[in-house]
Structure formats: C-alpha cells, structure tokens
Design an enzyme around this catalytic site. Structure first.
Site, PDB file in Angstrom:
ATOM      1  N   GLY A 139       0.827  -1.213   0.000  1.00 55.67           N
ATOM      2  CA  GLY A 139       0.000   0.000   0.000  1.00 55.67           C
ATOM      3  C   GLY A 139       0.856   1.255   0.000  1.00 55.67           C
ATOM      4  CG  PHE A 140       0.340   6.144   0.602  1.00 58.08           C
ATOM      5  CD1 PHE A 140       1.458   6.703   0.004  1.00 58.08           C
ATOM      6  CD2 PHE A 140      -0.338   6.886   1.567  1.00 58.08           C
ATOM      7  CE1 PHE A 140       1.906   7.971   0.366  1.00 58.08           C
ATOM      8  CE2 PHE A 140       0.091   8.151   1.935  1.00 58.08           C
ATOM      9  CZ  PHE A 140       1.221   8.687   1.348  1.00 58.08           C
ATOM     10  N   GLY A 144      -3.939  -2.013  -2.271  1.00 61.22           N
ATOM     11  CA  GLY A 144      -2.508  -1.850  -2.544  1.00 61.22           C
ATOM     12  C   GLY A 144      -2.223  -2.218  -3.989  1.00 61.22           C
ATOM     13  CB  VAL A 162      -3.297 -10.286   7.031  1.00 67.35           C
ATOM     14  CG1 VAL A 162      -1.978 -10.323   6.279  1.00 67.35           C
ATOM     15  CG2 VAL A 162      -3.930  -8.905   6.988  1.00 67.35           C
ATOM     16  CE  LYS A 183     -13.744 -11.691   6.521  1.00 61.70           C
ATOM     17  NZ  LYS A 183     -14.193 -12.543   5.399  1.00 61.70           N
ATOM     18  N   GLY A 197      -1.491 -12.652  16.752  1.00 61.67           N
ATOM     19  CA  GLY A 197      -1.180 -14.061  17.014  1.00 61.67           C
ATOM     20  C   GLY A 197       0.167 -14.434  16.423  1.00 61.67           C
ATOM     21  CE1 TYR A 224      -9.026   2.606   8.128  1.00 67.30           C
ATOM     22  CE2 TYR A 224      -9.431   4.867   8.797  1.00 67.30           C
ATOM     23  CZ  TYR A 224      -8.549   3.874   8.439  1.00 67.30           C
ATOM     24  OH  TYR A 224      -7.202   4.126   8.392  1.00 67.30           O
TER      25      TYR A 224
END
Ligand code: UDP
Length: 314
Positions: free
Chosen positions: A10-11, A36, A57, A91, A102, A145
């Site tokens: 991503g940025f 991204g 992820v 998510k 984790g 968000y």
C-alpha cells in the site's frame, strides 16, 4: 532484523518496506492487493532481503522462519475505499489484527498497529490529544473503519496486557506523498488529478472543514522512532499545521497553475469538521516532529502525479 509488514504494497506499507530495507532489515511484504498495488513494490523485488507474498491477512497468516517485528498496515484507508469494501475493512481491522497479533505472539516479535485519527471520529476537542476518547458514529458509513480500528487498538492492548506482547500503537493523521493512488478518492489525489487534467476541483461541503497534512517521510520517521521506543499506549503522529479544505484546494490549483474552477459538492455523512493532531507526546517521548513543509511536500507529490499521468497517457 526480520520484519513482516501487512499491507506492505500500500501507500504507507511500501514506504515502510523501503525504510526498513535501507536499515538493512529483511522484509516480508504481505498484501492481498485489494487497495494496494504490486507496482508500489515492483522496484524492491530484485532486492535480496525483500520478499512479497500475496496473502489476505484476515485469514490465517503463514510465515515460515523467525520474525523480530510484525507491522500491521493492511486496511483500506481512503473513505471511498472503505465505503466500497465495508466488510473487508471490518475484517482486516478485527480478524487481520487478531491474526497478526497471534503471529507476533508465536514468533515473540514486537508488534506495531497502524491505527488512525479516525478513532477520534468527528472530534469535539481540537487539537486531539491521545487522552481524548473520541466522538464516533458506530453505525454511520465511516463506522466500518473507525470502529474496526478502535477494536484493533483494544485487541492490541489486550494482547499486551494479557499475553505480554511487546506492542506499539500509532494513530496516523492525514498523510500524503508519492504512491497515493491517482483514483484513491482522498482530497489530495482528487485535487491534483483534477487540476492536472483540467477537471473542476470538487470541494465537499463549504470547504471550511479542516485537516492537517503530514508528508510521508515525516510520518515514517515518527513511526520508526515509536517502534524503537518503549511506549505501549497510542501515540499520535501527524503534522499539526491545520488548513481548511477550501484553502488546500486553492493551493493545489495554484501549484499546478490550473485555470479550472472549484465546485462544491455535498459533504459526505459524518465527515469530521476538524482534525489536528496534538503531538506534545511524540515531541516529548520520541523527540520527533515533522520537518517537511506543505509547500515542499506538495511539490514532490505533484511531480509524482505528473509523471504517473504521463505514463498512463495513451
Ligand atoms: N474532500 C473534498 N473533495 C474531494 C475529496 C475530499 O472536499 O474530492 C474533503 C472531505 O470531505 C474531507 C477532506 O476533504 O472533509 C479530507 O478528505 P479525505 O478523503 O482526504 O480524508 P479524511 O480526512 O476525511 O479521512
């Protein structure tokens, strides 16, 4: 040092990959390329210490070998992006944070969460210190968000307190610079693109709402210092120079030398009226403050956009 960076294409993630490679770290970049782009890291692929893995992820994260640091930067971050991908945004803030925490715990690695000034919502206090709990509409369009990042902060603190994971939380304020997507939908990419192609510049609302724009290299320097520090509580990193969106649009138009008009569009729901970081804490504990002026940062970003547009021209 060996680091995994989620959202590494991503940025911000791609700039972070570069910064850590410059420091001679080994970097594993994880990205599902929803917002991204592999073009952000294409120049890093030949680097012997860089590896890219196409991974979501929000599902179980598979990383062979040891890790010293996990940096969780994966998430749509522009309002039009998180409106387009509301479930993925929730998510990656919830499941993605859980999985990356984790991973850090399993590898006994240090962990850094990229959080956001959106945790403050439409703030009733300005500038916003870390001690402010915020003013967020959980069920509005931006809630996906804001709430996912607030949850991500809570989960990070829980892993720190209950599992002893060595965590950091950075609250990132508006940041700009090369590698923002031309069509990312945020104010600066929109204004620059519109000015460059001669379209009207779209200011939402009356343009009196404020933001404070930090140049990407300043932000990264602050994040690196935070990573090196022992601070576990959230820390604001941003540029406290506040500007109205209308003034910002005018500056971009002037920089590009565009003749195109400024037009006013309706203000999106829950659009914060003001946003300005209180960086007293970062100054005190990290001895950090931004160095790049808006003039200089805008010039560099303008040059990047001009080049990108020239490349994409038929
Ligand atoms: N904005 C605007 N015109 C645009 C895009 C954004 O006036 O074409 C406004 C938006 O309503 C907000 C500010 O610019 O008040 C910053 O928006 P951005 O999407 O960059 O990020 P935000 O700070 O809202 O997360």
């Amino acid at each position: 040092m060996r680091a995994a960076i989620t959202g590494g294409a991503g940025f911000l993630g791609s700039h972070l990959c570069e910064l850590l490679l410059e420091k001679d770290w080994e970097v594993l970049c994880l990205d599902n390329l929803v917002t991204g782009s592999d073009s952000n890291v294409a120049h890093l692929l030949p680097h012997p210490k860089f590896r890219f893995a196409h991974q979501d992820v929000s599902r179980y994260i598979e990383v062979p070998g040891p890790l010293d640091v996990v940096l969780h930067f994966a998430s749509p971050a522009s309002p039009p992006d998180y409106l387009k991908y509301p479930i993925q945004t929730l998510k990656v803030g919830a499941l993605g944070t859980h999985n990356s925490l984790g991973l850090a715990m399993a590898k006994k690695a240090r962990y850094l969460l990229a959080s956001t000034s959106e945790c403050y919502g439409d703030p009733q206090v300005s500038p916003q210190p870390e001690s402010y709990w915020g003013h967020v509409n959980p069920v509005g369009p931006r809630g996906v968000y804001d709430e996912s990042k607030r949850y991500a902060e809570a989960l990070t603190m829980a892993y720190h307190r209950y599992h002893g994971v060595d965590t950091r939380i950075v609250r990132i304020f508006n940041t700009y610079g090369p590698r923002m997507r031309l069509n990312d939908g945020r104010a600066l990419p929109n204004f620059l693109y519109q000015a460059l192609v001669g379209e009207p510049i779209t200011v939402y609302g009356d343009g009196k709402q404020t933001r404070s724009f930090c140049y990407v290299s300043d932000l990264l320097a602050g994040i690196y210092k935070l990573l090196e520090s022992n601070e576990h509580e959230p820390t604001n990193i941003g540029n406290p120079q506040e500007i109205t969106i209308l003034e910002f649009a005018e500056r971009v138009r002037k920089l590009v030398g565009a003749k195109t008009p400024i037009v006013f569009h309706p203000l999106p729901q829950d659009d914060p009226k003001q946003r300005c970081p209180d960086i007293t804490k970062a100054r005190r504990i990290l001895n950090w403050e931004p160095k790049v002026s808006l003039e200089e940062g805008l010039q560099r970003t303008y040059e990047y956009f001009r080049e990108k547009l020239a490349q994409s021209a038929p």
